[in-house]
Enzyme design. Structure first.
Site, PDB file in Angstrom:
ATOM      1  N   GLY A  61      36.014  55.989  47.652  1.00  0.00           N
ATOM      2  CA  GLY A  61      36.740  55.856  46.398  1.00  0.00           C
ATOM      3  C   GLY A  61      35.787  56.173  45.262  1.00  0.00           C
ATOM      4  O   GLY A  61      34.573  56.161  45.452  1.00  0.00           O
ATOM      5  N   CYS A  68      31.601  55.371  52.715  1.00  0.00           N
ATOM      6  CA  CYS A  68      31.186  55.610  51.329  1.00  0.00           C
ATOM      7  C   CYS A  68      31.437  54.368  50.462  1.00  0.00           C
ATOM      8  O   CYS A  68      30.786  53.354  50.658  1.00  0.00           O
ATOM      9  CB  CYS A  68      31.868  56.862  50.787  1.00  0.00           C
ATOM     10  SG  CYS A  68      31.096  57.441  49.274  1.00  0.00           S
ATOM     11  N   TYR A  69      32.390  54.430  49.533  1.00  0.00           N
ATOM     12  CA  TYR A  69      32.672  53.225  48.739  1.00  0.00           C
ATOM     13  C   TYR A  69      33.025  52.056  49.665  1.00  0.00           C
ATOM     14  O   TYR A  69      32.626  50.909  49.415  1.00  0.00           O
ATOM     15  CB  TYR A  69      33.841  53.501  47.769  1.00  0.00           C
ATOM     16  CG  TYR A  69      34.315  52.250  47.048  1.00  0.00           C
ATOM     17  CD1 TYR A  69      33.658  51.793  45.922  1.00  0.00           C
ATOM     18  CD2 TYR A  69      35.417  51.531  47.528  1.00  0.00           C
ATOM     19  CE1 TYR A  69      34.075  50.633  45.274  1.00  0.00           C
ATOM     20  CE2 TYR A  69      35.845  50.375  46.893  1.00  0.00           C
ATOM     21  CZ  TYR A  69      35.170  49.925  45.762  1.00  0.00           C
ATOM     22  OH  TYR A  69      35.587  48.786  45.132  1.00  0.00           O
ATOM     23  N   HIS A 101      30.368  60.981  54.681  1.00  0.00           N
ATOM     24  CA  HIS A 101      31.788  61.159  55.022  1.00  0.00           C
ATOM     25  C   HIS A 101      31.944  61.790  56.401  1.00  0.00           C
ATOM     26  O   HIS A 101      31.881  63.008  56.526  1.00  0.00           O
ATOM     27  CB  HIS A 101      32.466  62.036  53.973  1.00  0.00           C
ATOM     28  CG  HIS A 101      32.637  61.355  52.659  1.00  0.00           C
ATOM     29  ND1 HIS A 101      33.741  60.604  52.342  1.00  0.00           N
ATOM     30  CD2 HIS A 101      31.808  61.255  51.587  1.00  0.00           C
ATOM     31  CE1 HIS A 101      33.616  60.099  51.135  1.00  0.00           C
ATOM     32  NE2 HIS A 101      32.439  60.477  50.646  1.00  0.00           N
ATOM     33  N   GLU A 107      34.580  62.242  57.976  1.00  0.00           N
ATOM     34  CA  GLU A 107      35.850  62.964  58.063  1.00  0.00           C
ATOM     35  C   GLU A 107      35.754  64.394  57.536  1.00  0.00           C
ATOM     36  O   GLU A 107      36.632  65.211  57.773  1.00  0.00           O
ATOM     37  CB  GLU A 107      36.943  62.198  57.293  1.00  0.00           C
ATOM     38  CG  GLU A 107      36.832  62.210  55.769  1.00  0.00           C
ATOM     39  CD  GLU A 107      35.839  61.184  55.201  1.00  0.00           C
ATOM     40  OE1 GLU A 107      35.000  60.687  55.960  1.00  0.00           O
ATOM     41  OE2 GLU A 107      35.913  60.914  53.988  1.00  0.00           O
ATOM     42  N   SER A 146      60.324  79.346  49.607  1.00  0.00           N
ATOM     43  CA  SER A 146      59.427  80.314  48.964  1.00  0.00           C
ATOM     44  C   SER A 146      59.029  81.410  49.940  1.00  0.00           C
ATOM     45  O   SER A 146      58.487  82.424  49.544  1.00  0.00           O
ATOM     46  CB  SER A 146      58.166  79.590  48.485  1.00  0.00           C
ATOM     47  OG  SER A 146      57.385  79.236  49.607  1.00  0.00           O
ATOM     48  N   GLY A 147      59.294  81.174  51.231  1.00  0.00           N
ATOM     49  CA  GLY A 147      58.860  82.140  52.236  1.00  0.00           C
ATOM     50  C   GLY A 147      57.485  81.806  52.765  1.00  0.00           C
ATOM     51  O   GLY A 147      56.989  82.426  53.687  1.00  0.00           O
ATOM     52  N   GLY A 148      56.848  80.797  52.183  1.00  0.00           N
ATOM     53  CA  GLY A 148      55.567  80.332  52.700  1.00  0.00           C
ATOM     54  C   GLY A 148      55.800  79.445  53.914  1.00  0.00           C
ATOM     55  O   GLY A 148      56.933  79.080  54.218  1.00  0.00           O
ATOM     56  N   VAL A 149      54.710  79.107  54.598  1.00  0.00           N
ATOM     57  CA  VAL A 149      54.836  78.323  55.821  1.00  0.00           C
ATOM     58  C   VAL A 149      55.482  76.968  55.535  1.00  0.00           C
ATOM     59  O   VAL A 149      56.385  76.536  56.255  1.00  0.00           O
ATOM     60  CB  VAL A 149      53.444  78.055  56.447  1.00  0.00           C
ATOM     61  CG1 VAL A 149      53.595  77.460  57.828  1.00  0.00           C
ATOM     62  CG2 VAL A 149      52.612  79.302  56.479  1.00  0.00           C
ATOM     63  N   ASP A 150      55.023  76.306  54.482  1.00  0.00           N
ATOM     64  CA  ASP A 150      55.468  74.936  54.244  1.00  0.00           C
ATOM     65  C   ASP A 150      56.970  74.844  53.978  1.00  0.00           C
ATOM     66  O   ASP A 150      57.677  74.083  54.631  1.00  0.00           O
ATOM     67  CB  ASP A 150      54.713  74.323  53.051  1.00  0.00           C
ATOM     68  CG  ASP A 150      53.214  74.430  53.219  1.00  0.00           C
ATOM     69  OD1 ASP A 150      52.783  74.608  54.372  1.00  0.00           O
ATOM     70  OD2 ASP A 150      52.500  74.343  52.211  1.00  0.00           O
ATOM     71  N   SER A 151      57.441  75.644  53.023  1.00  0.00           N
ATOM     72  CA  SER A 151      58.863  75.508  52.724  1.00  0.00           C
ATOM     73  C   SER A 151      59.703  76.033  53.886  1.00  0.00           C
ATOM     74  O   SER A 151      60.805  75.535  54.128  1.00  0.00           O
ATOM     75  CB  SER A 151      59.230  76.189  51.403  1.00  0.00           C
ATOM     76  OG  SER A 151      59.010  77.563  51.456  1.00  0.00           O
ATOM     77  N   SER A 152      59.190  77.018  54.639  1.00  0.00           N
ATOM     78  CA  SER A 152      59.953  77.524  55.780  1.00  0.00           C
ATOM     79  C   SER A 152      60.104  76.462  56.857  1.00  0.00           C
ATOM     80  O   SER A 152      61.197  76.246  57.386  1.00  0.00           O
ATOM     81  CB  SER A 152      59.267  78.745  56.403  1.00  0.00           C
ATOM     82  OG  SER A 152      59.125  79.745  55.434  1.00  0.00           O
ATOM     83  N   LYS A 177      47.960  71.509  56.693  1.00  0.00           N
ATOM     84  CA  LYS A 177      48.462  72.853  56.982  1.00  0.00           C
ATOM     85  C   LYS A 177      48.500  73.185  58.471  1.00  0.00           C
ATOM     86  O   LYS A 177      49.497  73.690  58.981  1.00  0.00           O
ATOM     87  CB  LYS A 177      47.550  73.848  56.264  1.00  0.00           C
ATOM     88  CG  LYS A 177      48.133  75.202  56.106  1.00  0.00           C
ATOM     89  CD  LYS A 177      49.187  75.087  55.070  1.00  0.00           C
ATOM     90  CE  LYS A 177      49.599  76.324  54.416  1.00  0.00           C
ATOM     91  NZ  LYS A 177      50.314  76.001  53.167  1.00  0.00           N
TER      92      LYS A 177
END
Ligand code: XMP
Length: 513
Positions: A57, A84-85, A171, A173, A225-231, A369
């Site tokens: 944080g 970390c924090y 970190h 991760e 939008s034709g992008g991966v996410d919205s598709s 992603k």
């Protein structure tokens, strides 16, 4: 998602990397949940967690409003890993001493480990970790031992084996920490005793049934939008509600070359979805006229998108839900909870309050992603679309730096198409995760033929990354860069300098705006 009895709690103290931690835990095939640091101790106790991870944080434990939990959490008998924090908080609450420093330890750091410690078993004695801190643990609490250090940090890690309490200043991760996954695995498997047999394959199934429940027989509007996410989001909703979904594809005039026609063809023909294409180029460009500030551009585009959808939805009658392809990095970088704001991605931060739909469905909100791609393939979406490189909602508007105009967009579109074409011809489409051209707004002097030119500088950006939270610049072969440079200079009027961006993220971001 299927809930297993083997689950880990990620306690969020406002770090940028909170979901990244959760995702690394999922990678180790252990189910986990993220909860705020404000979660009451009784809830934590009742939930049967096998382990707890404190995130990082931006605060110092000495700040008045620093996020803190009660120290009873260490008495539950549940193993805890502070990052970390989270590490500093553990030290502070248990009577150690956290010290502020004038210097920040930042970036890749050689670190030495005690390999008899639980977290570092089976690992090299020295490896690189990713550090990003100012305060540090100067004295560990009673019962703890220092298990790693770097040149600048006396306590890069500590453990109290008897109480199963562990902490790392770096970190684990973040990909730059070489042994990060192994360290987390040691916490999950050795300290918490998890088996690691959770699978993500039930995500699509669960998401579809949740969507059915939420939406029922009401109508959904999807911003495609034709992008991966919205598709992927649209296909999930389509599987849940069929023709009750209407997809709207807004051509805002900020798309790449030929993109609008491609999207229309794929979704209308291949997926048989209700698709409306709205040609709104003029409208977006006139609202962007004279606007230079990136966040303003994002907000304007976000608002205009919603206005267009509202207008379209009115034509269709009553629409109840808006479906969006928001994924986790969009959420975290827009600043949710206590994380610091970096950029407001238009599909999250820019949403106006008075949006005229009853609700929003965002089925991919918890995914990164590459996880979205895995879900896409499971849904039977063609791999050409699943592997299409990401394209931001505000489109080329955030790649034309400063004010956007038709002429600038035309230059950028051509330069970008050449770059993408050559990357594909070189067979590098899959090995570079995102690549595009940027119109920098710098005008530079050049010489062509016998004459002086005073024209545009185009930057090429190409990065490798698995989660878009951190990224490295791609080591593209010089020959390819040369070819792209020659072609852009010869084929795109108005450009006389080409530069290649060699910054990683952080400290840069992937986009230039
Ligand atoms: P940055 O530039 O923040 O980008 O490193 C990380 C990823 O997010 C994409 N991006 C956006 N996507 N709306 C979006 O939908 C936005 O405003 C936006 N800004 C950046 C970027 O292309 C990269 O994949």
């Amino acid at each position: 998602m299927r809930i297993e009895n083997e689950k880990i709690l990620v306690l969020d103290f406002g770090g940028q990397y909170c979901q990244l931690i959760a995702r690394r835990v999922r990678d180790c095939k252990v189910y986990c949940e993220i909860k705020s640091y404000k979660t009451p101790i009784e809830t934590i106790q009742r939930s049967g967690y096998r382990g707890i991870i404190f995130t990082g944080g931006p605060n110092s434990v000495y700040e008045e409003n620093a996020p803190k939990c009660g120290k009873e959490i260490f008495q539950l008998g549940i193993p805890v890993l502070g990052i970390c924090y989270g590490a500093q908080l553990m030290a502070h609450l248990l009577g150690g001493r956290v010290k502020s420093s004038d210097v920040k330890e930042y970036g890749k750091t050689e670190t030495e480990f005690d390999t008899s410690a639980v977290l570092f078993q089976g690992q090299p004695k020295q490896s690189v970790t990713w550090m990003s801190h100012t305060d540090y643990i100067a004295e560990v609490p009673e019962g703890f031992q220092v298990t790693a250090h770097s040149q600048a940090c006396p306590t890069a890690a500590m453990e109290n084996r008897e109480k199963d309490l562990f902490a790392v200043q770096f970190h684990p991760e973040v990909e730059h920490t070489e042994q990060g996954t192994e360290i987390l695995k040691n916490f999950l498997c050795t300290a918490c005793g998890c088996k690691g047999d959770w699978e993500m394959s039930s995500f699509a199934e669960e998401a579809i049934s949740q969507l059915k429940e939420t939406i029922g027989d009401r109508k959904v509007f999807c911003a495609l939008s034709g992008g991966v996410d919205s598709s992927v989001a649209a296909v999930l909703v389509h599987k849940a509600v069929g023709k009750n979904l209407t997809c709207v594809f807004v051509d805002h005039g900020l798309l790449r070359k030929n993109e609008g026609d491609d999207v229309e063809r794929i979704f209308r023909k291949q997926f048989d979805m209700n698709l409306i294409r709205v040609n709104a180029q003029e409208r977006f460009l006139s609202r962007l006229a004279g606007v230079e500030e990136p966040e303003r551009k994002r907000k304007i585009i976000g608002e205009e998108f919603i206005r267009v959808f509202e207008e379209e939805s009115k034509k269709l009658g009553k629409i109840d839900f808006l479906c969006q392809g928001t994924i986790y990095p969009d959420v975290v970088e827009s600043g949710t909870g206590d994380a610091a704001v970096i950029k407001s991605h238009h599909n999250v931060g820019g949403l106006p309050e008075d949006i005229g739909f009853a609700g929003i469905v965002e089925p991919l909100r918890d995914l990164f992603k590459d996880e979205v791609r895995r879900v896409g393939l499971e849904l039977g979406i063609p791999s050409s679309l699943v592997w299409r490189q990401p394209f931001p909602g505000p489109g080329l508007a955030i790649r034309v730096l400063g004010e956007v105009s038709q002429e600038k967009l035309a230059i950028l579109r051509e330069a970008d198409a050449i770059f993408r074409e050559e990357v594909a011809l070189a067979g590098l489409e899959r090995s570079i995760d995102q690549y595009f051209a940027v119109l920098t707004g710098i005008r530079s002097v050049g010489v062509m033929g016998d004459g002086r030119t005073y024209e545009n500088t185009v930057a090429l950006r190409a990065v490798t990354t698995s989660d878009f939270m951190t990224a490295d610049w791609a080591r593209i072969p010089y020959d390819l860069l040369e070819k792209v440079s020659n072609r852009i200079i010869n084929e795109v009027p108005g450009v006389n300098h080409i530069v290649y961006d060699i910054t990683s993220k952080p400290p840069a971001t992937i986009e230039w705006e």
